[in-house]
Design a protein around this motif. Structure first.
Motif, PDB file in Angstrom:
ATOM      1  N   LEU A   1      83.809  34.829  81.441  1.00 13.23           N
ATOM      2  CA  LEU A   1      83.018  33.679  81.071  1.00 13.23           C
ATOM      3  C   LEU A   1      82.919  33.093  82.296  1.00 13.23           C
ATOM      4  CD1 LEU A   1      84.996  32.348  77.768  1.00 13.23           C
ATOM      5  CD2 LEU A   1      82.840  33.386  77.993  1.00 13.23           C
ATOM      6  N   SER A   2      81.470  32.527  82.208  1.00 16.89           N
ATOM      7  CA  SER A   2      81.249  31.790  83.527  1.00 16.89           C
ATOM      8  C   SER A   2      81.761  30.506  83.428  1.00 16.89           C
ATOM      9  CB  SER A   2      79.663  31.507  83.350  1.00 16.89           C
ATOM     10  OG  SER A   2      79.122  30.649  82.440  1.00 16.89           O
ATOM     11  N   VAL A   3      81.876  29.798  84.745  1.00 14.41           N
ATOM     12  CA  VAL A   3      82.534  28.324  84.846  1.00 14.41           C
ATOM     13  C   VAL A   3      81.435  27.476  83.877  1.00 14.41           C
ATOM     14  CG1 VAL A   3      80.921  27.674  86.937  1.00 14.41           C
ATOM     15  CG2 VAL A   3      83.328  26.667  86.318  1.00 14.41           C
ATOM     16  N   ARG A   4      80.332  27.504  83.928  1.00 17.05           N
ATOM     17  CA  ARG A   4      79.287  26.666  82.907  1.00 17.05           C
ATOM     18  C   ARG A   4      79.762  26.814  81.502  1.00 17.05           C
ATOM     19  NH1 ARG A   4      76.679  22.319  83.432  1.00 17.05           N
ATOM     20  NH2 ARG A   4      75.835  23.143  85.547  1.00 17.05           N
ATOM     21  N   ALA A   5      80.092  28.192  81.131  1.00 16.89           N
ATOM     22  CA  ALA A   5      80.453  28.366  79.765  1.00 16.89           C
ATOM     23  C   ALA A   5      81.840  27.953  79.344  1.00 16.89           C
ATOM     24  CB  ALA A   5      80.450  29.939  79.309  1.00 16.89           C
ATOM     25  N   LEU A   6      82.643  27.951  80.216  1.00 18.20           N
ATOM     26  CA  LEU A   6      84.253  27.458  80.147  1.00 18.20           C
ATOM     27  C   LEU A   6      83.878  25.722  80.007  1.00 18.20           C
ATOM     28  CD1 LEU A   6      86.056  29.516  82.612  1.00 18.20           C
ATOM     29  CD2 LEU A   6      86.180  29.545  80.080  1.00 18.20           C
ATOM     30  N   TRP A   7      83.028  25.181  81.079  1.00 16.88           N
ATOM     31  CA  TRP A   7      82.797  23.878  80.876  1.00 16.88           C
ATOM     32  C   TRP A   7      82.178  23.503  79.594  1.00 16.88           C
ATOM     33  CZ3 TRP A   7      83.797  19.186  82.983  1.00 16.88           C
ATOM     34  CH2 TRP A   7      82.740  18.431  82.808  1.00 16.88           C
ATOM     35  N   ASN A   8      81.400  23.980  78.944  1.00 16.93           N
ATOM     36  CA  ASN A   8      80.645  23.753  77.776  1.00 16.93           C
ATOM     37  C   ASN A   8      81.478  23.861  76.583  1.00 16.93           C
ATOM     38  OD1 ASN A   8      78.279  22.962  78.781  1.00 16.93           O
ATOM     39  ND2 ASN A   8      77.578  25.076  78.878  1.00 16.93           N
ATOM     40  N   ARG A   9      82.575  24.742  76.776  1.00 16.86           N
ATOM     41  CA  ARG A   9      83.546  24.575  75.411  1.00 16.86           C
ATOM     42  C   ARG A   9      84.381  23.532  75.537  1.00 16.86           C
ATOM     43  NH1 ARG A   9      86.533  30.551  76.025  1.00 16.86           N
ATOM     44  NH2 ARG A   9      86.380  30.723  73.903  1.00 16.86           N
ATOM     45  N   LEU A  10      84.539  22.785  76.456  1.00 14.65           N
ATOM     46  CA  LEU A  10      85.349  21.484  76.460  1.00 14.65           C
ATOM     47  C   LEU A  10      84.693  20.433  75.640  1.00 14.65           C
ATOM     48  CD1 LEU A  10      86.106  20.826  80.184  1.00 14.65           C
ATOM     49  CD2 LEU A  10      87.784  22.147  78.265  1.00 14.65           C
ATOM     50  N   SER A  11      85.146  19.524  74.870  1.00 10.07           N
ATOM     51  CA  SER A  11      84.501  18.453  74.149  1.00 10.07           C
ATOM     52  C   SER A  11      83.770  17.682  74.958  1.00 10.07           C
ATOM     53  CB  SER A  11      85.779  17.797  73.155  1.00 10.07           C
ATOM     54  OG  SER A  11      86.397  16.791  74.139  1.00 10.07           O
ATOM     55  N   VAL A  12      82.834  17.156  74.270  1.00 11.05           N
ATOM     56  CA  VAL A  12      82.050  16.149  74.998  1.00 11.05           C
ATOM     57  C   VAL A  12      82.731  14.980  75.522  1.00 11.05           C
ATOM     58  CG1 VAL A  12      79.852  14.666  74.942  1.00 11.05           C
ATOM     59  CG2 VAL A  12      79.724  16.799  73.813  1.00 11.05           C
ATOM     60  N   THR A  13      83.730  14.590  74.614  1.00 16.26           N
ATOM     61  CA  THR A  13      84.555  13.440  75.043  1.00 16.26           C
ATOM     62  C   THR A  13      85.528  13.545  76.548  1.00 16.26           C
ATOM     63  OG1 THR A  13      84.817  12.846  72.854  1.00 16.26           O
ATOM     64  CG2 THR A  13      86.429  11.936  74.228  1.00 16.26           C
ATOM     65  N   GLU A  14      85.881  14.933  76.509  1.00 20.15           N
ATOM     66  CA  GLU A  14      86.458  15.303  77.543  1.00 20.15           C
ATOM     67  C   GLU A  14      85.718  15.322  78.976  1.00 20.15           C
ATOM     68  OE1 GLU A  14      89.707  18.565  79.525  1.00 20.15           O
ATOM     69  OE2 GLU A  14      89.379  18.433  77.279  1.00 20.15           O
ATOM     70  N   ARG A  15      84.485  15.736  78.546  1.00 23.94           N
ATOM     71  CA  ARG A  15      83.725  15.980  79.709  1.00 23.94           C
ATOM     72  C   ARG A  15      83.132  14.739  80.299  1.00 23.94           C
ATOM     73  NH1 ARG A  15      79.579  20.666  77.319  1.00 23.94           N
ATOM     74  NH2 ARG A  15      79.769  19.166  75.760  1.00 23.94           N
TER      75      ARG A  15
END
Length: 162
Positions: A142-156
């Motif tokens: 998985l790309s770093v972007r895909a891993l980032w997008n798996r996090l909740s919007v709240t966490e991001r």
């Protein structure tokens, strides 16, 4: 590609957490590491015991001939120079330096690579996108972007560029 995560949420010998992060970059360069790229600095909420202050986090992409275990030793030496105490798991600290990835190698033992928490830590993934947007998790692909997008919007949304 060698990737190292940096974090600080306690003032120490170098000053404030942001000054500690800056000084740690200089210290790395005196110990056989060349900083190829450094991310922006991010203000991030702590993970672990309550009552801690926010962290200053960054990720660097390094050049070095040091192997992964030697790199870990060098980073721990730097942490100790900055007054790192290892008394509480995920507790507040003057400096935390983590080997996140070492040329995509899988390592298990005292050092685990890629870092076992990398996929779940927004405070690592966000600055990692700054220095290595092409990085892929060596086990999952998985790309770093895909891993980032798996996090909740709240966490991001809790991770703010300084």
């Amino acid at each position: 590609m060698i990737l190292v995560g940096i974090g600080s949420n306690l003032s120490g010998k170098a000053g404030s957490p942001i000054e500690t992060v800056k000084e740690s970059l200089r210290a790395m360069q005196t110990r056989g590491m060349t900083i190829l790229t450094c991310s922006d600095f991010y203000d991030t909420p702590p993970v672990g015991p309550s009552g801690q202050g926010h962290y200053v986090n960054a990720v660097v992409r390094l050049g070095s001939v040091i192997g992964p275990h030697g790199l870990l030793r060098e980073l721990q030496t730097i942490e100790n120079q900055f007054g790192r105490q290892r008394s509480v798991k995920w507790g507040a600290r003057t400096l935390d330096l983590d080997v996140l990835d070492w040329h995509g190698h899988l390592v298990h033992g005292r050092l685990n690579l890629p870092h076992p928490e990398i996929s779940r830590r927004g405070f690592v993934l966000r600055p990692l996108m700054d220095v290595a947007p092409e990085w892929r998790h060596p086990e999952t692909g998985l790309s770093v972007r895909a891993l980032w997008n798996r996090l909740s919007v709240t966490e991001r949304l809790k991770i703010m560029k300084l």
